[in-house]
Design a protein around this motif. Structure first.
Motif, PDB file in Angstrom:
ATOM      1  N   TYR A 129      35.461  49.868  33.408  1.00 17.92           N
ATOM      2  CA  TYR A 129      35.628  48.451  33.042  1.00 17.92           C
ATOM      3  C   TYR A 129      35.770  48.263  31.539  1.00 17.92           C
ATOM      4  O   TYR A 129      35.969  47.145  31.079  1.00 17.92           O
ATOM      5  N   VAL A 140      29.788  42.281  32.842  1.00 17.13           N
ATOM      6  CA  VAL A 140      30.549  43.158  33.741  1.00 17.13           C
ATOM      7  C   VAL A 140      30.606  44.580  33.201  1.00 17.13           C
ATOM      8  O   VAL A 140      30.549  45.550  33.961  1.00 17.13           O
ATOM      9  N   TRP A 147      22.820  45.849  30.338  1.00 13.58           N
ATOM     10  CA  TRP A 147      23.269  45.005  31.458  1.00 13.58           C
ATOM     11  C   TRP A 147      22.136  44.074  31.910  1.00 13.58           C
ATOM     12  O   TRP A 147      22.363  42.881  32.130  1.00 13.58           O
ATOM     13  N   PHE A 158      24.155  29.983  36.070  1.00 13.83           N
ATOM     14  CA  PHE A 158      24.771  29.642  37.365  1.00 13.83           C
ATOM     15  C   PHE A 158      23.680  28.944  38.190  1.00 13.83           C
ATOM     16  O   PHE A 158      23.079  29.532  39.078  1.00 13.83           O
ATOM     17  N   PHE A 207      37.722  25.985  36.516  1.00 15.69           N
ATOM     18  CA  PHE A 207      36.915  26.857  35.665  1.00 15.69           C
ATOM     19  C   PHE A 207      36.813  26.309  34.238  1.00 15.69           C
ATOM     20  O   PHE A 207      35.747  26.361  33.611  1.00 15.69           O
ATOM     21  N   LEU A 313      29.073  26.468  31.727  1.00 19.04           N
ATOM     22  CA  LEU A 313      28.478  27.789  31.475  1.00 19.04           C
ATOM     23  C   LEU A 313      28.303  28.085  29.979  1.00 19.04           C
ATOM     24  O   LEU A 313      27.311  28.698  29.574  1.00 19.04           O
ATOM     25  N   ALA A 344      36.856  37.527  35.992  1.00 19.85           N
ATOM     26  CA  ALA A 344      36.218  37.832  37.285  1.00 19.85           C
ATOM     27  C   ALA A 344      36.421  36.718  38.301  1.00 19.85           C
ATOM     28  O   ALA A 344      36.486  36.974  39.497  1.00 19.85           O
ATOM     29  N   GLY A 345      36.514  35.478  37.817  1.00 21.50           N
ATOM     30  CA  GLY A 345      36.435  34.368  38.755  1.00 21.50           C
ATOM     31  C   GLY A 345      37.720  33.644  39.083  1.00 21.50           C
ATOM     32  O   GLY A 345      37.805  32.997  40.131  1.00 21.50           O
ATOM     33  N   VAL A 414      38.708  41.610  46.247  1.00 25.29           N
ATOM     34  CA  VAL A 414      38.398  42.908  45.629  1.00 25.29           C
ATOM     35  C   VAL A 414      38.243  43.890  46.787  1.00 25.29           C
ATOM     36  O   VAL A 414      37.295  43.796  47.559  1.00 25.29           O
ATOM     37  N   VAL A 417      34.755  48.432  45.968  1.00 27.92           N
ATOM     38  CA  VAL A 417      33.680  48.305  44.969  1.00 27.92           C
ATOM     39  C   VAL A 417      33.317  49.724  44.526  1.00 27.92           C
ATOM     40  O   VAL A 417      32.874  50.538  45.337  1.00 27.92           O
ATOM     41  N   PRO A 418      33.530  50.038  43.243  1.00 28.21           N
ATOM     42  CA  PRO A 418      33.248  51.408  42.802  1.00 28.21           C
ATOM     43  C   PRO A 418      31.784  51.625  42.414  1.00 28.21           C
ATOM     44  O   PRO A 418      31.140  50.743  41.861  1.00 28.21           O
ATOM     45  N   PRO A 507      32.391  41.212  50.284  1.00 28.62           N
ATOM     46  CA  PRO A 507      33.450  40.706  49.397  1.00 28.62           C
ATOM     47  C   PRO A 507      32.928  40.393  47.997  1.00 28.62           C
ATOM     48  O   PRO A 507      33.690  40.410  47.037  1.00 28.62           O
ATOM     49  N   SER A 509      30.436  42.191  46.697  1.00 29.77           N
ATOM     50  CA  SER A 509      29.574  43.355  46.499  1.00 29.77           C
ATOM     51  C   SER A 509      28.175  43.012  47.042  1.00 29.77           C
ATOM     52  O   SER A 509      28.037  42.043  47.809  1.00 29.77           O
ATOM     53  N   ARG A 513      24.050  44.367  41.465  1.00 28.38           N
ATOM     54  CA  ARG A 513      25.278  44.057  40.722  1.00 28.38           C
ATOM     55  C   ARG A 513      26.240  43.208  41.537  1.00 28.38           C
ATOM     56  O   ARG A 513      27.452  43.182  41.286  1.00 28.38           O
ATOM     57  N   LEU A 516      28.048  37.370  40.330  1.00 25.56           N
ATOM     58  CA  LEU A 516      27.233  36.283  39.775  1.00 25.56           C
ATOM     59  C   LEU A 516      27.790  34.918  40.150  1.00 25.56           C
ATOM     60  O   LEU A 516      27.064  33.946  40.190  1.00 25.56           O
ATOM     61  N   ALA A 521      32.154  30.127  43.429  1.00 22.31           N
ATOM     62  CA  ALA A 521      33.402  30.291  44.186  1.00 22.31           C
ATOM     63  C   ALA A 521      33.300  29.623  45.554  1.00 22.31           C
ATOM     64  O   ALA A 521      34.255  28.987  46.028  1.00 22.31           O
TER      65      ALA A 521
HETATM   66  C1  HEM Z   1      36.174  34.531  45.791  1.00 27.87           C
HETATM   67  C2  HEM Z   1      35.840  34.751  44.535  1.00 27.87           C
HETATM   68  C3  HEM Z   1      35.134  35.975  44.024  1.00 27.87           C
HETATM   69  C4  HEM Z   1      35.060  37.244  44.542  1.00 27.87           C
HETATM   70  C5  HEM Z   1      35.687  37.753  45.831  1.00 27.87           C
HETATM   71  C6  HEM Z   1      34.262  38.038  43.634  1.00 27.87           C
HETATM   72  C7  HEM Z   1      33.950  39.375  43.840  1.00 27.87           C
HETATM   73  C8  HEM Z   1      33.144  40.116  43.002  1.00 27.87           C
HETATM   74  C9  HEM Z   1      32.793  41.507  43.222  1.00 27.87           C
HETATM   75  C10 HEM Z   1      33.263  42.358  44.394  1.00 27.87           C
HETATM   76  C11 HEM Z   1      31.994  41.881  42.206  1.00 27.87           C
HETATM   77  C12 HEM Z   1      31.401  43.276  41.978  1.00 27.87           C
HETATM   78  C13 HEM Z   1      32.357  44.090  41.150  1.00 27.87           C
HETATM   79  C14 HEM Z   1      31.882  45.490  40.882  1.00 27.87           C
HETATM   80  O1  HEM Z   1      30.695  45.782  40.908  1.00 27.87           O
HETATM   81  O2  HEM Z   1      32.747  46.319  40.627  1.00 27.87           O
HETATM   82  C15 HEM Z   1      31.840  40.751  41.319  1.00 27.87           C
HETATM   83  C16 HEM Z   1      31.098  40.766  40.159  1.00 27.87           C
HETATM   84  C17 HEM Z   1      31.048  39.701  39.290  1.00 27.87           C
HETATM   85  N1  HEM Z   1      31.594  38.455  39.460  1.00 27.87           N
HETATM   86 FE1  HEM Z   1      32.635  37.805  41.073  1.00 27.87          FE
HETATM   87  N2  HEM Z   1      33.879  37.253  42.585  1.00 27.87           N
HETATM   88  C18 HEM Z   1      34.380  35.984  42.782  1.00 27.87           C
HETATM   89  C19 HEM Z   1      34.204  34.886  41.963  1.00 27.87           C
HETATM   90  C20 HEM Z   1      33.534  34.898  40.771  1.00 27.87           C
HETATM   91  C21 HEM Z   1      33.385  33.763  39.885  1.00 27.87           C
HETATM   92  C22 HEM Z   1      33.933  32.365  40.172  1.00 27.87           C
HETATM   93  C23 HEM Z   1      32.716  34.192  38.784  1.00 27.87           C
HETATM   94  C24 HEM Z   1      32.297  33.432  37.546  1.00 27.87           C
HETATM   95  C25 HEM Z   1      32.514  32.170  37.342  1.00 27.87           C
HETATM   96  C26 HEM Z   1      32.400  35.596  38.989  1.00 27.87           C
HETATM   97  C27 HEM Z   1      31.696  36.384  38.111  1.00 27.87           C
HETATM   98  C28 HEM Z   1      31.317  37.703  38.358  1.00 27.87           C
HETATM   99  C29 HEM Z   1      30.546  38.490  37.417  1.00 27.87           C
HETATM  100  C30 HEM Z   1      30.044  38.025  36.050  1.00 27.87           C
HETATM  101  C31 HEM Z   1      30.363  39.754  38.001  1.00 27.87           C
HETATM  102  C32 HEM Z   1      29.632  40.958  37.413  1.00 27.87           C
HETATM  103  C33 HEM Z   1      28.191  40.998  37.862  1.00 27.87           C
HETATM  104  C34 HEM Z   1      27.417  42.194  37.315  1.00 27.87           C
HETATM  105  O3  HEM Z   1      28.011  43.264  37.119  1.00 27.87           O
HETATM  106  O4  HEM Z   1      26.214  42.047  37.121  1.00 27.87           O
HETATM  107  N3  HEM Z   1      32.919  35.984  40.206  1.00 27.87           N
HETATM  108  N4  HEM Z   1      32.540  39.681  41.840  1.00 27.87           N
END
Ligand code: HEM
Length: 581
Positions: A129, A140, A147, A158, A207, A313, A344-345, A414, A417-418, A507, A509, A513, A516, A521
């Motif tokens: 990443y 992220v 982290w 949030f 957003f 935010l 991410a979002g 996604v 998830v790695p 979906p 994860s 992790r 968030l 969403a």
């Molecule tokens: C349908 C919508 C969404 C899906 C499917 C989704 C999916 C994911 C997935 C699979 C991860 C884990 C990624 C990994 O570990 O490699 C993740 C992490 C994250 N997502 Fe989402 N996400 C969505 C919407 C959002 C939104 C709207 C936000 C922020 C406004 C967001 C913020 C984050 C953040 C900050 C992480 C990292 C968390 C960490 O590593 O502690 N996501 N998301």
């Protein structure tokens, strides 16, 4: 001499290649898991080959099916099309051996649960990443205690106040999007040739408001419209404000949709290369600079305002800084996390809405069920949706939530998830035995397998059936999980929703992790679908078998670009309800 030098290099390369491949085959053999060998490592060249027309054609039409599937398995962009085929061939946990790496592909819910829920979880390979660290470390890209600090400081923003803002802004903007469609249609039925631009614009504008406190109308405003006041430069005009190459919305969009060239320009290109020699990356440099300037401007505005009154935010991070004794974010960290939230979002949410609209159009019975559920849930609410209270109405909107969950099951934004073992070997318990995964091995938790296995979803696994999630549906295959201990998954903690086996649905994860922004969403998608379905029935614009075939082809050809995406457009008609009933 040149000939011997070339031959010498070739011999060296071959020896090194064979040595690495042999070493990795031995790792696979020691694990006693099924494995297959692919003679190249994933990387930029195979990824580019899969973007051409001819290479996928050869893979699909000339190579034997198993070989084509093995090649697709190493290219994350094309992995989704495999669905459960590799699981049927190799089992739910198998290894892919390449000269560069050994990958452990996992589609077993029990193993996923172990990986995401053992104390602290298995590490995330954060180096993958690093390219998105365009403004410095963020939640992220950070690891370990860095982290933990980012997560703690971002998790608190949030919150319920932010949920309310997401709800209100989603209603405002979904209505404005519909008004925009009405303004370009002469009939009451709205023909939308493509949702490719409007839905990402909808989620980006939501957003902007709920993330950054910048309320942009859906319709672009005139260049000479009101640009005074602190938020004047954030107006969505056709031309950017003085000193910028992009408007605020345009730069947020550019940074999200062109992430690979932005990374190439601002992360990979050495600083000593004169920018003037790279005219083709001019936009990417400008976008990176403009987004930083806009967020800096937001920070300085926020400092002069009563930040406690705002629940976006950015304000949340500032409020945390104002009230915490130590450990809160610097300006740089606020910029970096603000940027990563967009990455991410934005695309993930947009792609979910686009798939949901098409799946509902293709499945009129399911759509009717979702609509009737909305009608029933909101029959005592005011006719004016703006007056709906998020805290009390959102939990009642069960059927659109089911539609969202089902969309993300079939088309997870996604796909993989790695994780990795880190610097120590780890064990997983699989099929009644302990399997030893050596240090430094990468794992892919594959949603294409998990979300398509009959074992977890029943015989109708390939069908779009939002009803399967509704807890009132006692015939649902998922009803059998009600008494399983520990069944849960992030985003499924609603008593109104059936729960899949832990680890079978990821979906967002799972574990420490997990996403968030999942509630952000969910609220956004649920209320956007509600706004649309209350007024309109969604249909395919092209009727008959041809139209259906076209839509199914668009779904079937999905590939991962930023998130999973349809490769073709499918025109839709939004038929006004009282006019058609
Ligand atoms: C349908 C919508 C969404 C899906 C499917 C989704 C999916 C994911 C997935 C699979 C991860 C884990 C990624 C990994 O570990 O490699 C993740 C992490 C994250 N997502 Fe989402 N996400 C969505 C919407 C959002 C939104 C709207 C936000 C922020 C406004 C967001 C913020 C984050 C953040 C900050 C992480 C990292 C968390 C960490 O590593 O502690 N996501 N998301």
């Amino acid at each position: 001499m040149w000939l011997s030098l070339t031959l010498g290099l070739l011999v060296l390369y071959t020896v090194d290649y064979s040595r690495k491949l042999y070493k990795n085959i031995r790792i696979a053999q020691r694990s006693k898991l099924p494995y297959f060998v692919v003679p190249f490592s994933m990387g930029i060249i195979p990824a580019i080959l899969f973007q051409t027309r001819w290479f996928p054609y050869i893979v699909d039409n000339v190579l034997p099916a198993w070989l084509g599937d093995n090649l697709k398995d190493v290219i994350p962009n094309s992995r989704w099309v495999l669905k459960d085929r590799q699981v049927k061939r190799y089992g739910a946990v198998y290894l892919v051996v390449t000269p560069g790496v050994v990958l452990c592909n996992v589609s077993d819910a029990g193993v996923v649960a172990q990986i995401t829920h053992t104390r602290g979880g298995w590490p995330k390979p954060v180096w993958q990443y690093q390219p998105v660290e365009l403004y410095g470390p963020n939640v992220v890209t950070a690891d370990e205690h860095h982290w933990a600090r980012h997560r703690r400081r971002t998790a608190i923003i949030f919150n319920e106040k932010n949920d309310e803002l997401v709800w209100k802004e989603s209603i405002r903007l979904a209505n404005s999007m519909i008004e925009e469609w009405q303004s370009v249609n002469v009939t009451r039925d709205l023909v939308v040739e493509t949702t490719r631009d409007d839905i990402p614009k909808l989620t980006l504008n939501i957003f902007s408001a709920a993330g950054f406190g910048v309320r942009i109308p859906f319709k672009i405003v005139a260049d000479d419209s009101e640009t005074d006041g602190p938020y004047g430069i954030f107006q969505d005009t056709r031309t950017p404000p003085q000193g910028f190459d992009f408007t605020f919305r345009a730069v947020a969009n550019y940074m999200s949709c062109n992430i690979s060239t932005v990374i190439l320009a601002n992360f990979m290109m050495p600083k000593w290369v004169p920018r003037g020699l790279l005219p083709f990356l001019k936009q990417d440099f400008a976008a990176h600079r403009d987004l930083r300037s806009y967020i800096e401007r937001l920070l300085s505005i926020a400092e002069t305002e009563d930040s406690l009154a705002n629940s976006n935010l950015i304000q949340g991070m500032l409020r945390d800084r104002a009230t915490s004794a130590e450990g809160s974010f610097t300006d740089q960290e606020i910029i970096s996390n603000g940027h990563i939230f967009i990455v991410a979002g934005h695309e993930t949410t947009a792609t979910t809405i686009r798939y949901a609209l098409l799946l509902l159009a293709l499945n009129p019975d399911a759509q009717e069920w979702v609509y009737q559920g909305i009608k029933e849930a909101t029959k005592d609410e005011p006719a004016d949706i703006d007056a709906w209270d998020q805290a009390s109405v959102y939990p009642k909107l069960i059927t659109p939530l089911c539609a969202m969950l089902e969309t993300m099951r079939l088309f997870p934004p996604v796909v993989t998830v790695p994780k990795w073992t880190g610097n120590a070997a780890r064990n997983i318990h699989y099929q009644g035995r302990d399997v030893f995964i050596e240090q430094g091995i990468n794992l892919n938790l594959n949603l294409n397998g998990l979300h398509y296995l009959e074992e977890y979803w029943g015989l109708d696994v390939k069908e779009f059936s939002p009803q399967r999630w509704d807890v009132r549906n006692e015939k649902s295959y998922l009803a059998r999980n009600a008494d399983l201990p520990g069944v849960n998954a992030p985003g499924l903690e609603y008593p109104t929703i059936h729960k899949p086996v832990r680890g079978a649905y990821i979906p967002f994860s799972d574990g420490v992790r997990a996403c968030l922004g999942k509630k952000f969403a969910q609220i956004e998608v649920v209320i956007a679908l509600t706004v649309i379905l209350r007024k309109y029935r969604i249909e395919l614009a092209q009727k008959g078998a041809e139209g259906r075939k076209r839509a199914e082809r668009a779904l079937g050809d999905s590939v991962t670009v930023v998130a999973l995406a349809m490769s073709h457009d499918v025109p839709l008609v939004f038929r006004e309800r009282h006019a058609c009933q």
